[in-house]
Structures are given as structure tokens and as C-alpha cells.
Design a protein around this motif. Structure first.
Motif, PDB file in Angstrom:
ATOM      1  N   LEU A 138       1.657   5.337  -2.821  1.00  0.00           N
ATOM      2  CA  LEU A 138       1.354   6.717  -2.421  1.00  0.00           C
ATOM      3  C   LEU A 138       2.087   7.772  -3.251  1.00  0.00           C
ATOM      4  O   LEU A 138       1.471   8.787  -3.616  1.00  0.00           O
ATOM      5  CB  LEU A 138       1.631   6.907  -0.931  1.00  0.00           C
ATOM      6  N   GLN A 146      -0.547   7.945   7.024  1.00  0.00           N
ATOM      7  CA  GLN A 146       0.577   8.153   6.110  1.00  0.00           C
ATOM      8  C   GLN A 146       0.244   9.203   5.066  1.00  0.00           C
ATOM      9  O   GLN A 146       1.089  10.029   4.704  1.00  0.00           O
ATOM     10  CB  GLN A 146       0.943   6.830   5.422  1.00  0.00           C
ATOM     11  N   GLY A 184       0.794  -1.218   0.000  1.00  0.00           N
ATOM     12  CA  GLY A 184       0.000   0.000   0.000  1.00  0.00           C
ATOM     13  C   GLY A 184       0.827   1.268   0.000  1.00  0.00           C
ATOM     14  O   GLY A 184       0.553   2.214  -0.747  1.00  0.00           O
ATOM     15  N   SER A 185       1.866   1.303   0.823  1.00  0.00           N
ATOM     16  CA  SER A 185       2.699   2.506   0.919  1.00  0.00           C
ATOM     17  C   SER A 185       3.405   2.815  -0.396  1.00  0.00           C
ATOM     18  O   SER A 185       3.678   3.979  -0.709  1.00  0.00           O
ATOM     19  CB  SER A 185       3.737   2.346   2.027  1.00  0.00           C
ATOM     20  N   TYR A 213      -4.225   3.743   6.677  1.00  0.00           N
ATOM     21  CA  TYR A 213      -3.284   4.399   5.770  1.00  0.00           C
ATOM     22  C   TYR A 213      -3.513   5.909   5.697  1.00  0.00           C
ATOM     23  O   TYR A 213      -2.658   6.647   5.196  1.00  0.00           O
ATOM     24  CB  TYR A 213      -3.402   3.809   4.363  1.00  0.00           C
ATOM     25  N   LEU A 234      -7.237   0.913   0.123  1.00  0.00           N
ATOM     26  CA  LEU A 234      -6.293   0.754   1.224  1.00  0.00           C
ATOM     27  C   LEU A 234      -7.036   0.490   2.523  1.00  0.00           C
ATOM     28  O   LEU A 234      -8.231   0.770   2.645  1.00  0.00           O
ATOM     29  CB  LEU A 234      -5.436   2.018   1.390  1.00  0.00           C
TER      30      LEU A 234
END
Length: 430
Positions: free
Chosen positions: A261, A281, A257-258, A278, A274
Motif C-alpha cells: 500500500l 485499509q 497485501g498491506s 483491503y 487484493l
């Protein structure tokens, strides 16, 4: 000095210490206080701070039972716990996730909390959440934090497109979601980026909305895999977005997921599915002026239902102070404390009293959207399936990855999940 004489002197010294009433740090300090070790997996600064402050508050008000905070890690928790259980060095209070508990519970490593928890806590957390920690006739953890999967969207792109913005009351269907991602694609941009480095839980949990069950338990208690029509809607949607519509990025399928971004902030993807947490973040990393919003995941024949594996607090079976450990869990999960922990982790509490807190119903940062989804969360399909970890790693993950990439078709995916998968599960159900 000979080795034999050294051993004799050592044994004599130990005997003297035992007669003097010494104890190790796990049972109590020299002043007679009980010491409990609480292993927390909190990792975000806000969450770590909240956990440590609550431990200090407990210690200030419970002079006879001291809690020692121990920092754990999600990256290695299963193997670390297994090693500590087998070595007789497990912490008294254990932070984990419900989908990691089955083998520990059936293996006798976790205490049955049925008779240890107060009525207040039992009634405050809904039965659907308790089902995630119930194995056989026992309850082996307290589910306290949960997060739905949501769509994080570029609000500016959505407004420009003129598409209908979904709400929990009027969500997109899966067919509508597919059409929307086509409309949002073009000019070097994809309508959606699916981060499916770990494809199994995302696919299974979202498939509850379309009537997917996958795991079917017979009258004899044995579980078999059946990949039926309801199970196929979500993977087919993702596959068609990538392979047919070109509305989903093929390069993010192997990403976490990160990893998505930076591209999301750069406008390469209009939306990213997500976990709810999240948002932290995104709040921290988004460039100044970037406008984002939280949308509910698409709905199917069973509405907004989706599977979750809540974070849990358990007590080790080997702990000599189970009653005191359960009392600390009850303290940690008082409604006000549960709200603090949820806010610190950017997740939702399971407790119904905590869910009423106004801080969780503000439109800011999508809190209200997430809280509206809490009633639709159900135990993840694999929650109580023994052998799930091996099935996921050896069968489902590679099969889904190949399907999403276009290497195999739906019939082959079904064959591998069912035929190969049932061979794996059968070994755990003899």
C-alpha cells in the motif's frame, strides 16, 4: 498436612459441591441459565463492535441462554482450536474459514449441522456456498462472509492513460490485463504489484476463471493433482509480467497485501490485486486527495469465476448445547445482522437477502463492483482436499515462489506440483 490427607479433603470438598448442584461455567450459571462461548475472529473495529452489539442484543432477548463473547485471532486460530478440541475446552460457537474446516470435520471435532439449522437459513445461502462447508454427508459450518479478489487501481493514472476501464459486465481478459500493465509501466512505475507472500490460494482461486481445477477427484474418491493448461494461465501471466515485460514489481512477490500500500499510494504501482476487504485499509491510510477505484479481476474461458473460502460459524461436537448454539448462529445471520457483519468487515454476505441491501450496491468505495461478482464466486479448489495444508506449505508455496522469481520454469513447476504433491496427498487417502 500430608499430601494424601490434602487429596482426601479436596475430593471430599468437590463431592460436596457436586451434591449441591454446582456446575462449571460451560454448562450454565448458578441461576440455571445456559452459557455459550462464542469465539469471534473479528478484528477490525467496526466488525468487533457489530459482533459485540449483536451478542448483547441476543442476551437481552434470551434470558435463559447467555452468550459469552471470546476474542480469537486469525494468526493462531488453527493451532489454538486444535489444542482446545483435544483438551475438551473448545468454544461452543466457532468463527473460522471454510478452508480450515476439513481436518476438524473429518476428525470429529465439529458438529454436523444438517438437522440443526432452520429452513430459512438453508435456503437463503446458495448451494455453491454450502459446498464449502460440506464434508462427506455432513455440514460442518455456516458460510456467512466472502470476498472476491479485485484490482485496486490508481484512478488518476488510469484516466490519464486512456485505457478501457473494465466493468463486471465487460472485464479485461488475462491477455488484455497483461497488455494494460505494460501500457501503465514506465518512468519508475510498474503497472501492477503482485503481493504473493502466500501465493497458493491467490493462484488457485483466480485460475478458476481460466478453467483451472488442479485437484481432480476420481471415482474412488481419491484426489490427484494435475497441472493442466487452464491452471497455467494465471501463473504464466504473473511470471511474464515480472520477468519478460517488467510491468510487475519483482520486489513485492514476497510481500503481503498491506506491504504494497505505501508504494501504491506513492504512485510506484498503478494497480494491486487484493481481497475486497483491503478497501478499508486503503480508505483509512490513503493520503488526502488520492483517487482509487475497484476493478474486477480479469476473466478467462470461464468468465469471472474465482474460488473463495468463506468465513464460517461452526458448533463444537463436544458442546452440550448444540441446539441453542445453532439458534444463536441463526440469530447472528438474520439478513439485517448479516449486512451489519459484512459492512463491518468490508466483505460480502453469502445470504441472498442480505446481498440485496442497498448499502451493498452503491458505487462508493467499490461496493457495487464487489457485489456484482458475488454470483461468480465458487468453492476454492482445495476446499475438501485432505492434506492440502501440508501440500501447500511443503510443495506448492516454495514451488510457486521459485517459479515467480524465475528460479524454475513451467515444466519444473508442473513436476513439483504433480509428482511431489501427489506423494503428499496419497498419505491422507489410504
Amino acid at each position: 498436612m500430608t499430601r494424601t490427607r490434602t487429596r482426601i479433603l479436596t475430593l471430599f470438598a468437590c463431592a460436596v459441591l457436586l451434591l449441591a448442584g454446582c456446575s462449571d461455567g460451560g454448562d450454565g450459571a448458578d441461576d440455571g441459565r445456559i452459557t455459550l462461548r462464542f469465539q469471534s475472529l473479528a478484528w477490525q473495529d467496526e466488525s468487533v463492535k457489530a459482533n459485540k452489539e449483536l451478542v448483547r442484543k441476543w442476551n437481552a432477548t434470551h434470558p435463559d441462554v447467555r452468550v459469552e463473547y471470546v476474542q480469537g485471532s486469525w494468526d493462531s486460530v488453527h493451532d489454538q482450536l486444535l489444542t482446545s478440541f483435544e483438551g475438551g475446552e473448545a468454544p461452543d460457537i466457532i468463527h473460522d474459514a471454510s478452508d480450515d474446516l476439513a481436518d476438524f470435520a473429518y476428525g470429529g471435532y465439529l458438529a454436523d449441522l444438517t438437522g440443526l439449522l432452520p429452513a430459512r437459513l438453508k435456503s437463503d445461502i446458495p448451494q455453491r456456498s454450502w459446498e464449502t462447508v460440506t464434508f462427506g454427508d455432513g455440514v460442518y459450518g455456516v458460510p456467512f462472509l466472502q470476498e472476491p479478489r479485485v484490482l485496486i487501481a490508481n484512478a488518476t493514472l488510469l484516466k490519464k492513460s486512456g485505457i478501457r476501464i473494465p466493468t463486471p459486465e465487460h472485464p479485461w481478459s488475462w491477455a488484455e490485463f497483461r497488455q494494460v500493465t505494460k501500457e501503465l509501466s514506465g518512468d519508475g512505475r510498474y503497472g501492477v504489484a503482485w503481493p504473493l507472500k502466500e501465493p497458493v490460494s491467490a493462484t488457485l482461486n483466480l485460475s478458476l476463471s481460466t478453467g483451472g481445477k488442479l485437484f481432480h477427484r476420481g471415482a474412488d474418491g481419491k484426489v490427484t493433482v494435475r497441472f493442466e493448461e487452464g491452471d497455467q494461465v494465471v501463473p504464466r501471466t504473473v511470471h511474464d509480467q515480472v520477468d519478460t515485460d517488467r510491468s510487475a514489481s519483482p520486489t513485492t512477490l514476497g510481500s503481503g497485501g498491506s506491504d504494497t500500500l505505501p508504494g501504491f499510494f506513492a504512485g510506484k504501482y498503478a494497480m494491486v490485486p487484493l481481497g475486497f476487504s483491503y478497501r478499508q485499509q486503503i480508505e483509512q491510510q490513503a493520503p488526502e486527495g488520492f483517487d482509487w477505484q475497484v476493478l474486477p479481476a480479469p476473466a478467462g474461458a470461464d468468465g469471472l469465476a474465482q474460488g473463495v473460502s468463506p468465513q464460517t460459524l461452526s458448533v463444537a461436537e463436544d458442546s452440550p448445547h448444540k441446539k441453542e448454539a445453532a439458534a444463536f448462529v441463526d440469530f447472528l445471520l438474520q439478513p439485517d445482522n448479516m449486512v451489519r457483519l459484512a459492512l463491518g468487515d468490508w466483505m460480502l454476505p453469502t445470504g441472498e437477502q442480505a446481498l440485496k441491501d442497498p448499502a451493498l450496491h452503491t458505487a462508493e468505495r467499490g461496493w457495487a463492483t464487489g457485489t456484482a461478482l458475488a454470483a461468480h464466486l465458487r468453492p476454492a479448489p482445495a476446499q475438501s482436499v485432505r492434506g492440502y495444508a501440508e501440500w501447500k506449505d511443503k510443495v506448492a508455496t516454495p514451488a510457486l515462489q521459485e517459479y515467480y522469481s524465475g528460479a524454475i520454469g513451467m515444466d519444473e513447476l508442473r513436476h513439483r506440483l504433480e509428482e511431489d504433491g501427489n506423494l503428499v496427498l496419497a498419505r491422507y487417502q489410504r
